[in-house]
Design a protein around this motif. Sequence first.
Motif, PDB file in Angstrom:
ATOM      1  N   LYS A 133       0.812  -1.213   0.000  1.00 33.05           N
ATOM      2  CA  LYS A 133       0.000   0.000   0.000  1.00 33.05           C
ATOM      3  C   LYS A 133       0.850   1.270   0.000  1.00 33.05           C
ATOM      4  CE  LYS A 133      -3.733  -2.405  -0.039  1.00 33.05           C
ATOM      5  NZ  LYS A 133      -4.525  -2.495  -1.285  1.00 33.05           N
ATOM      6  N   ILE A 134       1.900   1.272  -0.827  1.00 30.76           N
ATOM      7  CA  ILE A 134       2.702   2.490  -0.976  1.00 30.76           C
ATOM      8  C   ILE A 134       1.840   3.527  -1.693  1.00 30.76           C
ATOM      9  CG2 ILE A 134       4.787   3.482  -1.974  1.00 30.76           C
ATOM     10  CD1 ILE A 134       6.104   0.763  -1.726  1.00 30.76           C
ATOM     11  N   PRO A 135       1.610   4.697  -1.095  1.00 32.04           N
ATOM     12  CA  PRO A 135       0.593   5.622  -1.624  1.00 32.04           C
ATOM     13  C   PRO A 135       0.954   6.324  -2.934  1.00 32.04           C
ATOM     14  CG  PRO A 135       1.688   6.567   0.291  1.00 32.04           C
ATOM     15  CD  PRO A 135       2.171   5.149   0.186  1.00 32.04           C
ATOM     16  N   HIS A 136       2.250   6.504  -3.219  1.00 34.84           N
ATOM     17  CA  HIS A 136       2.650   7.258  -4.408  1.00 34.84           C
ATOM     18  C   HIS A 136       3.588   6.413  -5.276  1.00 34.84           C
ATOM     19  CE1 HIS A 136       0.945  10.793  -2.451  1.00 34.84           C
ATOM     20  NE2 HIS A 136       1.652  10.490  -1.381  1.00 34.84           N
ATOM     21  N   VAL A 137       3.322   6.371  -6.580  1.00 34.30           N
ATOM     22  CA  VAL A 137       4.135   5.611  -7.526  1.00 34.30           C
ATOM     23  C   VAL A 137       4.624   6.546  -8.625  1.00 34.30           C
ATOM     24  CG1 VAL A 137       4.177   3.705  -9.193  1.00 34.30           C
ATOM     25  CG2 VAL A 137       2.831   3.489  -7.088  1.00 34.30           C
ATOM     26  N   ILE A 138       5.931   6.522  -8.859  1.00 34.22           N
ATOM     27  CA  ILE A 138       6.515   7.265  -9.981  1.00 34.22           C
ATOM     28  C   ILE A 138       7.081   6.244 -10.961  1.00 34.22           C
ATOM     29  CG2 ILE A 138       8.301   8.890 -10.713  1.00 34.22           C
ATOM     30  CD1 ILE A 138       8.173  10.153  -7.943  1.00 34.22           C
ATOM     31  N   VAL A 139       6.594   6.278 -12.194  1.00 33.93           N
ATOM     32  CA  VAL A 139       7.121   5.404 -13.242  1.00 33.93           C
ATOM     33  C   VAL A 139       8.099   6.223 -14.063  1.00 33.93           C
ATOM     34  CG1 VAL A 139       6.555   3.964 -15.229  1.00 33.93           C
ATOM     35  CG2 VAL A 139       5.000   4.058 -13.267  1.00 33.93           C
ATOM     36  N   ALA A 140       9.389   5.927 -13.893  1.00 33.39           N
ATOM     37  CA  ALA A 140      10.452   6.669 -14.576  1.00 33.39           C
ATOM     38  C   ALA A 140      10.959   5.846 -15.752  1.00 33.39           C
ATOM     39  CB  ALA A 140      11.587   6.985 -13.604  1.00 33.39           C
ATOM     40  N   ILE A 141      10.662   6.301 -16.961  1.00 30.05           N
ATOM     41  CA  ILE A 141      11.150   5.605 -18.149  1.00 30.05           C
ATOM     42  C   ILE A 141      12.566   6.106 -18.406  1.00 30.05           C
ATOM     43  CG2 ILE A 141      10.886   5.299 -20.633  1.00 30.05           C
ATOM     44  CD1 ILE A 141       7.871   5.835 -18.390  1.00 30.05           C
ATOM     45  N   LEU A 381      -1.572  -9.744  21.741  1.00 30.50           N
ATOM     46  CA  LEU A 381      -0.933  -8.564  21.169  1.00 30.50           C
ATOM     47  C   LEU A 381      -1.980  -7.483  20.936  1.00 30.50           C
ATOM     48  CD1 LEU A 381       1.556  -9.725  18.377  1.00 30.50           C
ATOM     49  CD2 LEU A 381       2.084  -9.005  20.700  1.00 30.50           C
ATOM     50  N   ALA A 382      -1.571  -6.224  21.079  1.00 32.97           N
ATOM     51  CA  ALA A 382      -2.427  -5.084  20.750  1.00 32.97           C
ATOM     52  C   ALA A 382      -1.984  -4.568  19.389  1.00 32.97           C
ATOM     53  CB  ALA A 382      -2.292  -3.991  21.816  1.00 32.97           C
ATOM     54  N   PHE A 383      -2.770  -4.840  18.343  1.00 31.55           N
ATOM     55  CA  PHE A 383      -2.344  -4.508  16.991  1.00 31.55           C
ATOM     56  C   PHE A 383      -3.501  -3.951  16.178  1.00 31.55           C
ATOM     57  CE2 PHE A 383      -3.888  -8.870  16.884  1.00 31.55           C
ATOM     58  CZ  PHE A 383      -4.685  -8.886  15.751  1.00 31.55           C
ATOM     59  N   ASP A 384      -3.162  -3.425  14.993  1.00 33.41           N
ATOM     60  CA  ASP A 384      -4.144  -2.987  14.011  1.00 33.41           C
ATOM     61  C   ASP A 384      -3.872  -3.732  12.710  1.00 33.41           C
ATOM     62  OD1 ASP A 384      -5.528  -0.391  15.269  1.00 33.41           O
ATOM     63  OD2 ASP A 384      -3.394  -0.317  15.744  1.00 33.41           O
ATOM     64  N   SER A 385      -4.853  -3.756  11.826  1.00 35.95           N
ATOM     65  CA  SER A 385      -4.631  -4.321  10.509  1.00 35.95           C
ATOM     66  C   SER A 385      -3.616  -3.468   9.760  1.00 35.95           C
ATOM     67  CB  SER A 385      -5.947  -4.363   9.732  1.00 35.95           C
ATOM     68  OG  SER A 385      -5.709  -4.531   8.352  1.00 35.95           O
ATOM     69  N   TYR A 386      -2.728  -4.114   8.995  1.00 36.13           N
ATOM     70  CA  TYR A 386      -1.725  -3.372   8.223  1.00 36.13           C
ATOM     71  C   TYR A 386      -2.388  -2.397   7.257  1.00 36.13           C
ATOM     72  CZ  TYR A 386       2.285  -2.373   5.224  1.00 36.13           C
ATOM     73  OH  TYR A 386       3.270  -1.726   4.518  1.00 36.13           O
ATOM     74  N   LEU A 387      -3.527  -2.795   6.691  1.00 34.56           N
ATOM     75  CA  LEU A 387      -4.216  -1.920   5.739  1.00 34.56           C
ATOM     76  C   LEU A 387      -4.741  -0.660   6.417  1.00 34.56           C
ATOM     77  CD1 LEU A 387      -6.243  -4.506   3.605  1.00 34.56           C
ATOM     78  CD2 LEU A 387      -4.060  -3.407   3.067  1.00 34.56           C
ATOM     79  N   GLU A 388      -5.093  -0.762   7.702  1.00 28.14           N
ATOM     80  CA  GLU A 388      -5.639   0.376   8.422  1.00 28.14           C
ATOM     81  C   GLU A 388      -4.546   1.240   9.035  1.00 28.14           C
ATOM     82  OE1 GLU A 388      -8.203  -1.424  11.257  1.00 28.14           O
ATOM     83  OE2 GLU A 388      -9.712  -2.019   9.783  1.00 28.14           O
TER      84      GLU A 388
END
Length: 412
Positions: A133-141, A381-388
């Motif tokens: 879930k990396i929020p920003h993608v740069i496609v560098a040709i 364990l006290a955790f959250d979902s990785y997506l959240e």
Amino acid sequence: MDLLRFITAGSVDDGKSTLIGRLLYDSKSILADQLETLKKQSKTNEHADIDLALLTDGLRAEREQGITIDVAYKYFSTPVRKFIIADAPGHIQYTRNMITGASNSDCIIILIDARNGVIEQTRRHSIIASLLKIPHVIVAINKMDMVGYDKNVFTKIVSQYQDVARELQLEDVYYIPISALKGDNIITNSLNLAWFEGNSLLTHLENIEVIKSKNSVSRFSVQYVIRPQAEELHDYRGYAGKISSGTYSKGDEVRVFPSSISTSIKQIEVNQKEVQTAYAGQSVTIHLQDDIDISRGDVIVRSNELPKIQNEFEVLMCWMDSNELNAGNRYILQHGSRRVKALVRDIQYKLDVNTLSQESYPGAVKLNDVVKATIKTAEPLAFDSYLELPVNGSAILIDQTSNMTVGACLIQ
């Protein structure tokens, strides 16, 4: 200034290390002695010009083979922003290194050789970006100089990758033609690519919006309990650590896990000075109203923002050890600063990172495999979902004998 963490990825020889070297060199982020050493090493390697890839390819084996094996981290800044760059390996057998570097990144630069277009490794790294879930993608040709700076080549590759982006539901994708070797479109826009109407790579990196975690749920993992052995501080009891997300203020009602005891914040210190409110990323010492038995690894959360409390959960795991993983194996699981004994109770399927298809359980999990598994811990364990909340939804497995990290886990 804020901080942007980004990673470069692509196939072997797509120019990842050269791109990072060019960013550092053209932004004048290389010290004079580093530059002198770089010139000498470039002559030794029979390069006519400075070999910018040597700035990141630090291992002897990498220099001999001309590839990146480990993840190299570099730091630089401009008047606008600070940056941490991770240069990840391109070989298939180093998928674990790629995941390690990408797990903490705000942005990924996926390099594509203009002569080859979208290939298998392009899809592989894009899928990993999607999983994490990396929020920003740069496609560098890259290597546009080798195709005569042809706009049609760029347009064709953009069309190819747009199909991949739609399939993986990548939202913020920026396309840019560059030549890392020549410096085109890296720091400033190049006249050789005058037909390109977007910003240069550095300008775009400076303007990417980093998602702040100030407004997310609050999570604080205790790293150290401070009890000074001094007469004037006889009653001092502080809980030190870094706020991983959200904010904490004096007077907040909080709960401590795994004990689930309620109390409130009496005082917050930053750099030994009392503050009213502290934010994500700050290292703080928190004092509570009540004397509670708290130790390293305990989590302090605001009472209206409770995490999940379980001792059995599913994870998507990248296996990072040469020794195979089998259901029933026992390890140490580290989540934040908390360590507990853990059992890999079940392995449900193997994920094909080239197609995202689910394959039947292979019997044994090998190095670089990505699998869906169920883990049971000796204590809740006290955790959250990785997506959240990725910062509180990730963990690692540690071998009890060698103390080596053997698995990277995204809690589902």
